[in-house]
Motif scaffolding. Structure first.
Motif, PDB file in Angstrom:
ATOM      1  N   HIS A  90       0.700  33.453  35.185  1.00 32.84           N
ATOM      2  CA  HIS A  90      -0.064  34.583  34.651  1.00 32.84           C
ATOM      3  C   HIS A  90      -1.502  34.171  34.344  1.00 32.84           C
ATOM      4  N   GLY A  91      -1.662  32.972  33.813  1.00 34.52           N
ATOM      5  CA  GLY A  91      -3.007  32.486  33.492  1.00 34.52           C
ATOM      6  C   GLY A  91      -3.887  32.458  34.731  1.00 34.52           C
ATOM      7  N   VAL A  92      -3.334  31.930  35.832  1.00 34.59           N
ATOM      8  CA  VAL A  92      -4.083  31.842  37.094  1.00 34.59           C
ATOM      9  C   VAL A  92      -4.411  33.263  37.604  1.00 34.59           C
ATOM     10  N   THR A  93      -3.421  34.146  37.528  1.00 34.84           N
ATOM     11  CA  THR A  93      -3.598  35.508  38.055  1.00 34.84           C
ATOM     12  C   THR A  93      -4.650  36.289  37.266  1.00 34.84           C
ATOM     13  N   TRP A  94      -4.542  36.253  35.941  1.00 35.37           N
ATOM     14  CA  TRP A  94      -5.508  37.012  35.118  1.00 35.37           C
ATOM     15  C   TRP A  94      -6.889  36.397  35.184  1.00 35.37           C
ATOM     16  N   ALA A  95      -6.947  35.081  35.372  1.00 36.77           N
ATOM     17  CA  ALA A  95      -8.265  34.439  35.541  1.00 36.77           C
ATOM     18  C   ALA A  95      -8.929  34.985  36.805  1.00 36.77           C
TER      19      ALA A  95
ATOM     20  N   LEU B 249      -8.274  37.943  38.277  1.00 38.95           N
ATOM     21  CA  LEU B 249      -8.578  39.379  38.117  1.00 38.95           C
ATOM     22  C   LEU B 249      -9.837  39.584  37.264  1.00 38.95           C
ATOM     23  N   PHE B 250      -9.898  38.933  36.106  1.00 40.38           N
ATOM     24  CA  PHE B 250     -11.071  39.109  35.239  1.00 40.38           C
ATOM     25  C   PHE B 250     -12.289  38.393  35.827  1.00 40.38           C
ATOM     26  N   GLY B 251     -12.056  37.261  36.456  1.00 44.43           N
ATOM     27  CA  GLY B 251     -13.163  36.532  37.093  1.00 44.43           C
ATOM     28  C   GLY B 251     -13.790  37.357  38.205  1.00 44.43           C
ATOM     29  N   TYR B 252     -12.969  37.993  39.005  1.00 41.34           N
ATOM     30  CA  TYR B 252     -13.502  38.807  40.115  1.00 41.34           C
ATOM     31  C   TYR B 252     -14.227  40.041  39.569  1.00 41.34           C
ATOM     32  N   ALA B 253     -13.676  40.655  38.508  1.00 36.68           N
ATOM     33  CA  ALA B 253     -14.332  41.819  37.896  1.00 36.68           C
ATOM     34  C   ALA B 253     -15.702  41.415  37.337  1.00 36.68           C
ATOM     35  N   TRP B 254     -15.777  40.237  36.741  1.00 33.35           N
ATOM     36  CA  TRP B 254     -17.038  39.723  36.177  1.00 33.35           C
ATOM     37  C   TRP B 254     -18.039  39.440  37.297  1.00 33.35           C
ATOM     38  N   TYR B 255     -17.552  38.829  38.375  1.00 35.87           N
ATOM     39  CA  TYR B 255     -18.406  38.548  39.544  1.00 35.87           C
ATOM     40  C   TYR B 255     -18.960  39.846  40.140  1.00 35.87           C
TER      41      TYR B 255
ATOM     42  N   PHE C  50      -6.414  48.742  35.150  1.00 37.94           N
ATOM     43  CA  PHE C  50      -6.178  47.499  34.400  1.00 37.94           C
ATOM     44  C   PHE C  50      -5.185  47.731  33.257  1.00 37.94           C
ATOM     45  N   ALA C  51      -5.349  48.854  32.544  1.00 39.97           N
ATOM     46  CA  ALA C  51      -4.435  49.157  31.415  1.00 39.97           C
ATOM     47  C   ALA C  51      -3.009  49.339  31.946  1.00 39.97           C
ATOM     48  N   ALA C  52      -2.869  50.059  33.066  1.00 45.68           N
ATOM     49  CA  ALA C  52      -1.537  50.286  33.650  1.00 45.68           C
ATOM     50  C   ALA C  52      -0.908  48.967  34.091  1.00 45.68           C
ATOM     51  N   LEU C  53      -1.745  48.074  34.640  1.00 45.92           N
ATOM     52  CA  LEU C  53      -1.224  46.770  35.092  1.00 45.92           C
ATOM     53  C   LEU C  53      -0.688  45.963  33.904  1.00 45.92           C
ATOM     54  N   ILE C  54      -1.438  45.958  32.806  1.00 47.18           N
ATOM     55  CA  ILE C  54      -0.984  45.223  31.607  1.00 47.18           C
ATOM     56  C   ILE C  54       0.345  45.817  31.113  1.00 47.18           C
ATOM     57  N   ILE C  55       0.419  47.150  31.063  1.00 52.37           N
ATOM     58  CA  ILE C  55       1.647  47.810  30.573  1.00 52.37           C
ATOM     59  C   ILE C  55       2.838  47.499  31.487  1.00 52.37           C
ATOM     60  N   THR C  56       2.643  47.621  32.808  1.00 52.64           N
ATOM     61  CA  THR C  56       3.782  47.388  33.716  1.00 52.64           C
ATOM     62  C   THR C  56       4.223  45.918  33.705  1.00 52.64           C
ATOM     63  N   GLN C  57       3.271  45.004  33.484  1.00 45.92           N
ATOM     64  CA  GLN C  57       3.649  43.593  33.382  1.00 45.92           C
ATOM     65  C   GLN C  57       4.504  43.362  32.139  1.00 45.92           C
TER      66      GLN C  57
ATOM     67  N   THR D  89       0.650  49.235  40.401  1.00 48.26           N
ATOM     68  CA  THR D  89      -0.524  48.970  39.553  1.00 48.26           C
ATOM     69  C   THR D  89      -1.435  47.885  40.159  1.00 48.26           C
ATOM     70  N   PHE D  90      -0.851  46.885  40.812  1.00 52.63           N
ATOM     71  CA  PHE D  90      -1.677  45.868  41.485  1.00 52.63           C
ATOM     72  C   PHE D  90      -2.473  46.509  42.619  1.00 52.63           C
ATOM     73  N   THR D  91      -1.828  47.450  43.332  1.00 57.76           N
ATOM     74  CA  THR D  91      -2.524  48.135  44.431  1.00 57.76           C
ATOM     75  C   THR D  91      -3.697  48.945  43.871  1.00 57.76           C
ATOM     76  N   ALA D  92      -3.490  49.584  42.709  1.00 54.91           N
ATOM     77  CA  ALA D  92      -4.566  50.371  42.090  1.00 54.91           C
ATOM     78  C   ALA D  92      -5.747  49.457  41.727  1.00 54.91           C
ATOM     79  N   VAL D  93      -5.454  48.279  41.174  1.00 54.65           N
ATOM     80  CA  VAL D  93      -6.527  47.337  40.828  1.00 54.65           C
ATOM     81  C   VAL D  93      -7.247  46.866  42.093  1.00 54.65           C
ATOM     82  N   MET D  94      -6.469  46.621  43.155  1.00 51.10           N
ATOM     83  CA  MET D  94      -7.066  46.188  44.423  1.00 51.10           C
ATOM     84  C   MET D  94      -8.010  47.257  44.969  1.00 51.10           C
ATOM     85  N   VAL D  95      -7.568  48.525  44.918  1.00 51.60           N
ATOM     86  CA  VAL D  95      -8.400  49.637  45.405  1.00 51.60           C
ATOM     87  C   VAL D  95      -9.684  49.728  44.575  1.00 51.60           C
TER      88      VAL D  95
END
Lengths: 52, 250
Positions: free
Chosen positions: A17-22, A24-30, B39-46, B216-222
């Protein structure tokens, strides 16, 4: 057979999870930085264009 | 002697869409809200998937890595399919807006593939006892990552936007051929990796959590792709104005 006790594996789950969220947030920041730099470049080009 | 507006008109004639892009592009309120919701939906589904699923008899809690690993891999495959479609569209229509979408999808797909490999490795260590093996699924996925890393590197090799778009479209189409090979590798060859996680192969208790996280991952990807497309368009507009100014000498 691996150890299937109730608490087994949480550290690996947290690491994954740490790697994945890093990422996701890293790409959003970039993306935010990239967009800000692009807007700045376009803004200055338009100022130069309009200033002449 | 050509005037400034003549030069600008001539340059932007090759890329007419760029003339309409303003520095406010990408500040679309709807897109920002969509991003926060995704992002909120992804956190909730996880959280829901992790709390709802009991430890697996063989894998213990490491089974929960499936809720990020499978959706990330799915996101990468989908992103590369978008690269394939928009690369074909670019070669057909020669519209740089299609190249923007292909580039954005390639970048997101590459990030997702890199993380898929990392998650798989983290899962493989406690489950298989190794971080990495030259298994067909792992090897074809690594090749996929290298192809699209090459796609992104290739774009830096030329300043000519048409050449850049044409070359990368060719690599994007070629690179996508590897996606079905990665997907089917677990059936075509003898592998350590289990078969694809689908409705038939996943135990009932884990299905809903997996499905929700794929959505939810697909939504974040989009969301990432749309944001990257917006950035690419603003960059292209700045680039074409800069070129026009250089050519016009003003």
């Amino acid at each position: 057979m691996p150890n299937a006790s109730a608490d087994w594996g949480w550290s690996w789950v947290m690491l994954a999870h740490g790697v994945t969220w890093a990422m996701l947030f890293g790409y959003a920041w970039y993306l935010s930085g990239r967009m800000a730099r692009a807007r700045e470049a376009l803004d200055s080009e338009m100022k130069l264009e309009n200033g002449r | 002697m050509a005037t400034r507006s003549d030069t600008f008109a001539r340059y932007t004639a090759a890329d007419p869409a760029s003339a309409e892009i303003a520095p406010t592009a990408g500040r679309d309120r709807g897109l920002v809200i969509f991003g926060w919701l995704a992002f909120a939906a992804l956190i909730i589904t996880q959280v829901v998937a992790i709390l709802m699923s009991p430890p697996d008899r063989m894998m213990g809690h490491t089974q929960k890595i499936m809720y990020i690993h499978v959706p990330t891999a799915w996101g990468a495959f989908t992103a590369f399919f978008i690269v394939f479609v928009y690369s074909l569209l670019y070669l057909w229509k020669r519209d740089r807006r299609h190249d923007d979408v292909a580039l954005a999808s390639a970048e997101v797909g590459t990030a997702f593939t890199a993380v898929t490999l990392a998650q798989g490795s983290i899962w493989g260590r406690p489950t298989w006892g190794i971080w990495w093996t030259w298994d067909p699924r792992l090897t074809t996925t690594a090749i996929l990552l290298l192809i699209f890393a090459g796609y992104l590197a290739l774009r830096a090799f030329t300043d000519d936007p048409d050449k850049r778009a044409r070359w990368s479209a060719a690599v994007g189409i070629f690179g996508f051929i590897n996606v079905p090979i990665v997907f089917m590798s677990v059936r075509w060859w003898r592998t350590l990796h289990q078969v694809q996680s689908t409705g038939d192969s996943v135990a009932g208790v884990y299905k809903l959590g997996l499905l929700l996280n794929v959505i939810t991952f697909t939504a974040v990807m989009v969301y990432f792709i749309l944001r990257r497309v917006a950035a690419a368009r603003v960059e292209r507009a700045a680039e074409s104005r800069h070129e026009a100014r250089m050519i016009g000498g003003y």
